[in-house]
Scaffold this motif. Structure first.
Motif, PDB file in Angstrom:
ATOM      1  N   CYS A  39       0.964  32.975   2.210  1.00  0.00           N
ATOM      2  CA  CYS A  39       2.206  32.677   1.488  1.00  0.00           C
ATOM      3  C   CYS A  39       2.247  31.173   1.235  1.00  0.00           C
ATOM      4  O   CYS A  39       1.556  30.402   1.898  1.00  0.00           O
ATOM      5  N   GLY A  40       3.022  30.794   0.269  1.00  0.00           N
ATOM      6  CA  GLY A  40       3.075  29.393  -0.120  1.00  0.00           C
ATOM      7  C   GLY A  40       4.451  28.793   0.075  1.00  0.00           C
ATOM      8  O   GLY A  40       5.420  29.482   0.363  1.00  0.00           O
ATOM      9  N   ASP A  41       4.524  27.496  -0.115  1.00  0.00           N
ATOM     10  CA  ASP A  41       5.765  26.754   0.007  1.00  0.00           C
ATOM     11  C   ASP A  41       5.878  25.850  -1.213  1.00  0.00           C
ATOM     12  O   ASP A  41       4.990  25.031  -1.471  1.00  0.00           O
ATOM     13  N   ALA A  42       6.966  25.998  -1.951  1.00  0.00           N
ATOM     14  CA  ALA A  42       7.162  25.208  -3.169  1.00  0.00           C
ATOM     15  C   ALA A  42       7.857  23.882  -2.884  1.00  0.00           C
ATOM     16  O   ALA A  42       8.296  23.201  -3.803  1.00  0.00           O
ATOM     17  N   GLY A  43       7.938  23.494  -1.628  1.00  0.00           N
ATOM     18  CA  GLY A  43       8.637  22.263  -1.259  1.00  0.00           C
ATOM     19  C   GLY A  43       8.088  21.023  -1.946  1.00  0.00           C
ATOM     20  O   GLY A  43       8.860  20.189  -2.436  1.00  0.00           O
ATOM     21  N   LEU A  44       6.776  20.867  -1.974  1.00  0.00           N
ATOM     22  CA  LEU A  44       6.185  19.697  -2.623  1.00  0.00           C
ATOM     23  C   LEU A  44       6.488  19.694  -4.120  1.00  0.00           C
ATOM     24  O   LEU A  44       6.875  18.667  -4.686  1.00  0.00           O
ATOM     25  N   LEU A  45       6.346  20.831  -4.772  1.00  0.00           N
ATOM     26  CA  LEU A  45       6.660  20.916  -6.199  1.00  0.00           C
ATOM     27  C   LEU A  45       8.109  20.545  -6.460  1.00  0.00           C
ATOM     28  O   LEU A  45       8.408  19.748  -7.357  1.00  0.00           O
ATOM     29  N   ARG A  46       9.016  21.071  -5.654  1.00  0.00           N
ATOM     30  CA  ARG A  46      10.438  20.765  -5.844  1.00  0.00           C
ATOM     31  C   ARG A  46      10.717  19.274  -5.600  1.00  0.00           C
ATOM     32  O   ARG A  46      11.586  18.692  -6.245  1.00  0.00           O
ATOM     33  N   SER A  47       9.991  18.659  -4.664  1.00  0.00           N
ATOM     34  CA  SER A  47      10.199  17.227  -4.409  1.00  0.00           C
ATOM     35  C   SER A  47       9.751  16.392  -5.606  1.00  0.00           C
ATOM     36  O   SER A  47      10.240  15.283  -5.810  1.00  0.00           O
ATOM     37  N   LEU A  48       8.823  16.916  -6.402  1.00  0.00           N
ATOM     38  CA  LEU A  48       8.306  16.189  -7.557  1.00  0.00           C
ATOM     39  C   LEU A  48       9.109  16.437  -8.833  1.00  0.00           C
ATOM     40  O   LEU A  48       9.287  15.532  -9.646  1.00  0.00           O
ATOM     41  N   ILE A  49       9.587  17.660  -9.018  1.00  0.00           N
ATOM     42  CA  ILE A  49      10.276  17.989 -10.273  1.00  0.00           C
ATOM     43  C   ILE A  49      11.775  18.206 -10.099  1.00  0.00           C
ATOM     44  O   ILE A  49      12.472  18.442 -11.062  1.00  0.00           O
ATOM     45  N   GLY A  50      12.256  18.137  -8.868  1.00  0.00           N
ATOM     46  CA  GLY A  50      13.674  18.372  -8.626  1.00  0.00           C
ATOM     47  C   GLY A  50      13.926  19.832  -8.267  1.00  0.00           C
ATOM     48  O   GLY A  50      13.026  20.666  -8.306  1.00  0.00           O
ATOM     49  N   ASN A  51      15.156  20.106  -7.916  1.00  0.00           N
ATOM     50  CA  ASN A  51      15.498  21.461  -7.501  1.00  0.00           C
ATOM     51  C   ASN A  51      15.390  22.427  -8.679  1.00  0.00           C
ATOM     52  O   ASN A  51      15.926  22.177  -9.750  1.00  0.00           O
ATOM     53  N   TRP A  52      14.695  23.475  -8.468  1.00  0.00           N
ATOM     54  CA  TRP A  52      14.506  24.501  -9.496  1.00  0.00           C
ATOM     55  C   TRP A  52      14.708  25.849  -8.834  1.00  0.00           C
ATOM     56  O   TRP A  52      14.120  26.130  -7.797  1.00  0.00           O
ATOM     57  N   GLN A  53      15.560  26.640  -9.406  1.00  0.00           N
ATOM     58  CA  GLN A  53      15.839  27.958  -8.845  1.00  0.00           C
ATOM     59  C   GLN A  53      14.707  28.917  -9.215  1.00  0.00           C
ATOM     60  O   GLN A  53      14.474  29.190 -10.391  1.00  0.00           O
ATOM     61  N   THR A  54      14.012  29.376  -8.224  1.00  0.00           N
ATOM     62  CA  THR A  54      12.912  30.309  -8.447  1.00  0.00           C
ATOM     63  C   THR A  54      13.484  31.664  -8.849  1.00  0.00           C
ATOM     64  O   THR A  54      14.321  32.209  -8.134  1.00  0.00           O
ATOM     65  N   PRO A  55      13.051  32.209  -9.978  1.00  0.00           N
ATOM     66  CA  PRO A  55      13.560  33.526 -10.366  1.00  0.00           C
ATOM     67  C   PRO A  55      13.066  34.593  -9.391  1.00  0.00           C
ATOM     68  O   PRO A  55      11.989  34.450  -8.800  1.00  0.00           O
ATOM     69  N   PRO A  56      13.834  35.658  -9.215  1.00  0.00           N
ATOM     70  CA  PRO A  56      13.386  36.743  -8.340  1.00  0.00           C
ATOM     71  C   PRO A  56      12.051  37.311  -8.829  1.00  0.00           C
ATOM     72  O   PRO A  56      11.766  37.311 -10.035  1.00  0.00           O
ATOM     73  N   LEU A  57      11.246  37.799  -7.908  1.00  0.00           N
ATOM     74  CA  LEU A  57       9.927  38.333  -8.257  1.00  0.00           C
ATOM     75  C   LEU A  57      10.040  39.444  -9.294  1.00  0.00           C
ATOM     76  O   LEU A  57       9.250  39.494 -10.232  1.00  0.00           O
ATOM     77  N   GLN A  58      11.017  40.323  -9.138  1.00  0.00           N
ATOM     78  CA  GLN A  58      11.168  41.420 -10.102  1.00  0.00           C
ATOM     79  C   GLN A  58      11.404  40.898 -11.513  1.00  0.00           C
ATOM     80  O   GLN A  58      10.877  41.437 -12.480  1.00  0.00           O
ATOM     81  N   GLU A  59      12.165  39.821 -11.634  1.00  0.00           N
ATOM     82  CA  GLU A  59      12.409  39.218 -12.952  1.00  0.00           C
ATOM     83  C   GLU A  59      11.115  38.649 -13.535  1.00  0.00           C
ATOM     84  O   GLU A  59      10.824  38.802 -14.720  1.00  0.00           O
ATOM     85  N   THR A  60      10.340  37.999 -12.706  1.00  0.00           N
ATOM     86  CA  THR A  60       9.067  37.425 -13.151  1.00  0.00           C
ATOM     87  C   THR A  60       8.094  38.529 -13.572  1.00  0.00           C
ATOM     88  O   THR A  60       7.440  38.421 -14.612  1.00  0.00           O
ATOM     89  N   LEU A  61       8.001  39.590 -12.782  1.00  0.00           N
ATOM     90  CA  LEU A  61       7.109  40.697 -13.127  1.00  0.00           C
ATOM     91  C   LEU A  61       7.537  41.358 -14.429  1.00  0.00           C
ATOM     92  O   LEU A  61       6.693  41.698 -15.270  1.00  0.00           O
TER      93      LEU A  61
END
Length: 68
Positions: A39-61
């Motif tokens: 599993c991954g952690d988007a913490g580094l990405l969020r620290s670089l681009i700001g807070n971003w609400q990750t869409p639910p997996l079902q929405e992405t699929l």
């Protein structure tokens, strides 16, 4: 952020698409020391681009299936 088992993702895709997905394991490609959980952690990405609400997996699929 939740993590999902592969089987859960397959079940979601089957439900959305209306198709059965036949998953087969080829033992020749399974390594002895294979990682069982990843599993991954988007913490580094969020620290670089700001807070971003990750869409639910079902929405992405759903988005991915519609974009075929």
């Amino acid at each position: 952020m939740p993590s999902y088992e592969f089987s859960e993702v397959v079940e979601m895709i089957e439900a959305m698409s209306g198709h059965y997905i036949d998953i087969r394991l080829n033992p020749a490609f399974v390594r002895v020391g294979e990682v069982k959980t990843l599993c991954g952690d988007a913490g580094l990405l969020r620290s670089l681009i700001g807070n971003w609400q990750t869409p639910p997996l079902q929405e992405t699929l759903c988005w991915m299936l519609e974009a075929k």
